[in-house]
Design an enzyme around this catalytic site. Structure first.
Site, PDB file in Angstrom:
ATOM      1  N   ASP A 110     111.745 -26.135  -4.863  1.00  0.00           N
ATOM      2  CA  ASP A 110     112.583 -25.923  -6.044  1.00  0.00           C
ATOM      3  C   ASP A 110     114.049 -26.154  -5.717  1.00  0.00           C
ATOM      4  O   ASP A 110     114.609 -25.464  -4.865  1.00  0.00           O
ATOM      5  CB  ASP A 110     112.422 -24.476  -6.529  1.00  0.00           C
ATOM      6  CG  ASP A 110     111.066 -24.234  -7.163  1.00  0.00           C
ATOM      7  OD1 ASP A 110     110.671 -25.019  -8.036  1.00  0.00           O
ATOM      8  OD2 ASP A 110     110.411 -23.249  -6.781  1.00  0.00           O
ATOM      9  N   ASP A 153     103.232 -24.075 -12.902  1.00  0.00           N
ATOM     10  CA  ASP A 153     104.203 -23.466 -11.994  1.00  0.00           C
ATOM     11  C   ASP A 153     104.811 -22.215 -12.634  1.00  0.00           C
ATOM     12  O   ASP A 153     105.349 -22.280 -13.737  1.00  0.00           O
ATOM     13  CB  ASP A 153     105.303 -24.513 -11.725  1.00  0.00           C
ATOM     14  CG  ASP A 153     106.375 -24.043 -10.768  1.00  0.00           C
ATOM     15  OD1 ASP A 153     106.167 -23.039 -10.064  1.00  0.00           O
ATOM     16  OD2 ASP A 153     107.435 -24.709 -10.720  1.00  0.00           O
TER      17      ASP A 153
HETATM   18  C1  DX5 Z   1     110.284 -21.032 -10.962  1.00  0.00           C
HETATM   19  C2  DX5 Z   1     109.975 -22.028  -9.880  1.00  0.00           C
HETATM   20  C3  DX5 Z   1     108.662 -21.792  -9.224  1.00  0.00           C
HETATM   21  C4  DX5 Z   1     108.596 -20.488  -8.468  1.00  0.00           C
HETATM   22  C5  DX5 Z   1     107.270 -19.868  -8.776  1.00  0.00           C
HETATM   23  O1  DX5 Z   1     111.597 -21.197 -11.330  1.00  0.00           O
HETATM   24  O2  DX5 Z   1     109.981 -23.324 -10.419  1.00  0.00           O
HETATM   25  O3  DX5 Z   1     108.271 -22.877  -8.391  1.00  0.00           O
HETATM   26  O4  DX5 Z   1     108.707 -20.640  -7.088  1.00  0.00           O
HETATM   27  O5  DX5 Z   1     107.216 -18.614  -8.202  1.00  0.00           O
HETATM   28  P1  DX5 Z   1     106.009 -17.623  -8.452  1.00  0.00           P
HETATM   29  O6  DX5 Z   1     104.763 -18.319  -8.021  1.00  0.00           O
HETATM   30  O7  DX5 Z   1     106.352 -16.462  -7.592  1.00  0.00           O
HETATM   31  O8  DX5 Z   1     106.003 -17.296  -9.913  1.00  0.00           O
HETATM   32 ZN    ZN Z   2     109.068 -25.035  -9.333  1.00  0.00          ZN
END
Ligand code: DX5
Ligand code: ZN
Length: 219
Positions: free
Chosen positions: A37, A177
């Site tokens: 990210d 995601d």
């Molecule tokens: C959210 C990101 C995700 C994040 C997901 O802004 O794009 O990739 O890392 O995290 P989890 O799996 O903890 O919801």
């Molecule tokens: Zn992401």
């Protein structure tokens, strides 16, 4: 086309003191790709990694690196991201006017293009662009932070994407995601989505390999 269920750990939830080790553990634990990210503190109220992370990780792991750009002006930064030799460049669909032109450029550089859709944005206006991507990222939370609760309303968008892909004989991945854990993954895979992106559920797990195996077992 093989849409076998794939698991893509999101490094945002890893221990930043040993990122390379976390990436290597994810790979040896069976991850199909790594999700990275990029946040600019403007498009989202958080700042994450710099672009140098990609070549650094490339020296440590062989699985594809998926760069998720949560930045306001990806057009201005595109050449920089291309230089990293990331395997995928995923932009937020609401940050670019001419997405198709951008996808063509990315593809011309030997990188796979895709776009991400926020929970409050419909897919319907993006059907044309779906013909030009390798990777659709459906956000199950509003982007910016890990560890949020999955928004169930986004399941409908996954079904819509699955039906569109089938009807038009397309081959893009449908990735989900945000808020993906063992419980939400069970309902997510029923929609036909074929990539689970998970941060907290993998990197905060006691046994990362088991967490990845458990996700794969849903396929
Ligand atoms: C959210 C990101 C995700 C994040 C997901 O802004 O794009 O990739 O890392 O995290 P989890 O799996 O903890 O919801
Ligand atoms: Zn992401």
């Amino acid at each position: 086309m093989d849409f076998k269920l794939k698991v893509s750990p999101s490094l945002l939830a890893a221990d930043y003191g040993c990122l390379a080790e976390a990436a290597m553990l994810a790979e040896s634990g069976g991850a199909d790709s790594l999700h990275i990210d990029f946040m600019d503190g403007h498009y989202v109220p958080n700042i994450s990694f710099g672009l140098e992370l990609i070549p650094a990780l490339k020296k440590k792991v062989g699985i594809p690196l998926v760069s998720h750009l949560m930045i306001s002006n990806p057009v201005a930064r595109l050449d920089d991201f291309i230089k990293t030799r990331t395997d995928y460049i995923i932009i937020q669909e609401d940050t670019v006017k001419d997405m198709v032109g951008m996808f063509d450029k990315i593809r011309g550089e030997g990188i796979k293009p895709g776009f991400a859709v926020n929970p409050d944005r419909p897919l319907k206006k993006l059907y044309k662009e779906l013909f030009h991507i390798d990777y659709l990222l459906i956000l199950g939370v509003f982007p910016g932070f890990g560890g949020q609760t999955f928004i169930e309303d986004t399941l409908r968008k996954m079904e819509e994407a699955y039906n569109f892909r089938l009807k038009n004989n397309l081959t893009f991945d449908i990735a989900v995601d945000g808020g993906v854990n063992r419980q939400t993954a069970e309902i997510i895979v029923k929609t036909g989505a074929n990539v689970l992106v998970a941060g907290t559920a993998i990197f905060a797990a006691d046994d990362m390999k088991k967490a990845i195996t458990d996700f794969h077992s849903l396929g």
